[in-house]
Scaffold this active site. Structure first.
Site, short mmCIF file in Angstrom:
data_model
loop_
_atom_site.label_atom_id
_atom_site.label_comp_id
_atom_site.label_asym_id
_atom_site.label_seq_id
_atom_site.Cartn_x
_atom_site.Cartn_y
_atom_site.Cartn_z
N PRO A 1 -12.27 -2.55 35.60
CA PRO A 1 -12.83 -3.93 35.12
C PRO A 1 -13.83 -4.67 35.79
O PRO A 1 -14.47 -5.03 34.58
CB PRO A 1 -11.34 -3.63 34.17
CG PRO A 1 -10.32 -2.72 34.55
CD PRO A 1 -10.47 -2.46 36.46
N ALA B 1 -11.42 8.01 40.64
CA ALA B 1 -11.50 6.98 40.62
C ALA B 1 -11.96 5.83 41.32
O ALA B 1 -11.63 5.36 42.11
CB ALA B 1 -9.80 6.96 39.79
N THR C 1 -14.13 10.10 34.83
CA THR C 1 -14.73 11.85 34.37
C THR C 1 -14.10 13.35 34.42
O THR C 1 -13.02 13.06 35.40
CB THR C 1 -15.89 11.81 34.84
OG1 THR C 1 -16.99 10.72 34.85
CG2 THR C 1 -16.56 13.47 33.77
N SER D 1 -20.76 -0.79 39.89
CA SER D 1 -21.54 -0.23 41.25
C SER D 1 -21.30 -1.05 42.34
O SER D 1 -21.34 -0.44 43.29
CB SER D 1 -23.48 -0.28 40.54
OG SER D 1 -23.50 -0.21 39.33
N GLU E 1 -22.62 7.45 39.03
CA GLU E 1 -22.80 8.16 40.09
C GLU E 1 -23.60 6.80 40.95
O GLU E 1 -23.96 7.30 42.48
CB GLU E 1 -23.07 9.54 40.81
CG GLU E 1 -22.08 9.86 39.82
CD GLU E 1 -21.13 10.09 41.48
OE1 GLU E 1 -20.98 10.16 42.54
OE2 GLU E 1 -20.02 10.43 40.83
#
Length: 403
Positions: free
Chosen positions: A136, A132, A168, A140, A380
């Site tokens: 919001p 995590a 995810t 990146s 990522e």
């Protein structure tokens, strides 16, 4: 010097993963693409199989967690990172979303493998860990974390407050590795990572996202409301080293970015192989002994895509090999991730185009692979962020000097 061939000792692993992809992932791929947010129960059987294999060989199965390099080894090492990217690529040849939702193999496991001490590994090494980071107000720019983790001296617990999005496997995991600041006044240097059990009452699931692709994997939003965890759940040192910045938490990406690049390798390989088959069925022959410009357009285009694929496959293997051999690989990991994410997206879309109606319809998985591929250019760290990391390194600029 890196050998450009796959290490022979991992051929059995590659073959086994291809079998899993062929016999398990591909047959149920469309089912869970349509049934978004439904957990693929078939993966529980695979998890049991992998746990049995890993008892005898810790690098013996499909993995998405990255590997720990052995500090005692000398000479050329082909270890956990190489085995991970090879198995992940073959697994994503089957279905990317299943790799992302593999029980016990979340992206947070890479953070634990990279930073955890022996005691933490004993407690969390076998847990399914998600990651995590994103909030919001930012995507990146990981240094923009606003979630806080304040130490309660009386209880010896950290108290976390904030909101996390795009987590995810957030609903399905055992623990969540949360990035938070221990002192917002000190900037990025104060950002640390913390292991939060999924059943912690202060970790509230807000919603699950509906997505373009990777629908077999859940993506969650969480609210951390006075979420208390033991101080022993902090990954790394509690001290804030302002001069060092937050290099410690960023070390995680040196393991995970080659892994995401490997996912792109798998999707691209699947798209190319199926397109080759469909073109051959349509009477288009690809002659590898003849220059591309002397062949028909579809054949020439496929040859171009295959050469691009080979380039980012080798970049991915290089970045993983460097991690196994304890060589600084941050720039190489970014190169692999940027090239593979962009390349796989282009390849998957071009393959849909080359196959026409067959590529666009649901009778083939090509259109699904095109949707799945896009996320590999985004999460990522987006391609643009990777290029920025590479440019800073090549030009000798800091993050403040080159934005």
């Amino acid at each position: 010097m890196i050998n450009l061939e796959n290490p022979k000792k991992f051929q059995g692993l590659v073959d086994m993963t291809r079998q899993v992809s062929t016999e398990m992932f591909r047959p149920i791929s469309r089912k869970y693409d349509r049934a978004e947010h439904t957990y693929p129960k078939e993966l529980d059987t695979l998890r049991a199989l992998l746990e049995g294999m890993n008892e005898g060989d810790p690098s013996g199965g499909v993995s998405a967690s990255g590997g720990r390099s052995n500090k005692q080894q000398t000479g050329n090492v082909n270890g956990g990172n190489i085995s991970t990217v090879l198995s992940v690529a073959e697994a994503c040849w089957g279905d990317t979303s299943f790799v992302l939702t593999m029980p016990g193999q979340g992206l947070g496991n890479a953070a634990i493998a990279a930073v955890a001490d022996d005691e933490q590994m004993a407690r969390f090494g076998d847990k399914w860990a998600s990651m995590a980071i994103t909030e919001p107000h930012f995507g990146s720019d990981s240094a923009a974390v606003k979630t806080t983790a304040i130490l309660d001296e009386e209880t010896g617990e950290y108290v976390l407050n904030g909101t996390k999005i795009f987590v995810t496997s957030g609903e399905r995991c055992d623990v969540v590795v949360v990035w938070a600041s221990v002192d917002p006044s000190l900037g990025r240097a104060a950002i640390k990572s913390f292991i939060v059990p999924r059943d912690n009452p202060g970790l509230e699931l807000v919603r699950l996202e509906h997505k373009l692709g990777i629908r077999g994997s859940d993506t969650a939003q969480f609210a951390l409301v006075d979420c208390r965890i033991p101080k022993e759940n902090l990954l790394g040192t509690p001290e804030v080293e302002v001069k060092k910045g937050f290099a410690g938490v960023m070390q995680t990406f040196d393991n995970t970015r080659p892994m995401v690049a490997a996912m792109a390798v798998g999707v691209a390989k699947a798209s190319l192989e199926r397109t080759f088959e469909l073109l051959k069925e349509a009477g288009v022959e690809i002659d590898y002994d003849k220059p591309a410009h002397l062949q028909i357009g579809a054949a020439a285009e496929l040859l171009r895509l295959e050469s691009d694929y080979e380039a980012f496959r080798l970049l991915t293997l290089e970045a993983a090999w460097m991690a196994d051999n304890r060589k600084p690989n941050s720039v190489n990991a970014s190169m692999a991730k940027a090239k593979a994410g962009r390349g796989a997206t282009e390849i998957a879309l071009k393959c849909v185009e080359l196959c026409g109606a067959a590529g666009y319809g649901e009778d083939e998985l090509l259109e699904k692979w095109a949707r799945d591929a896009k996320i590999l250019d985004i999460f990522e760290g987006t391609q643009q962020i990777q290029l920025l990391i590479i440019a800073r390194n090549l030009l000798g600029k800091s993050s403040a000097e080159l934005k």
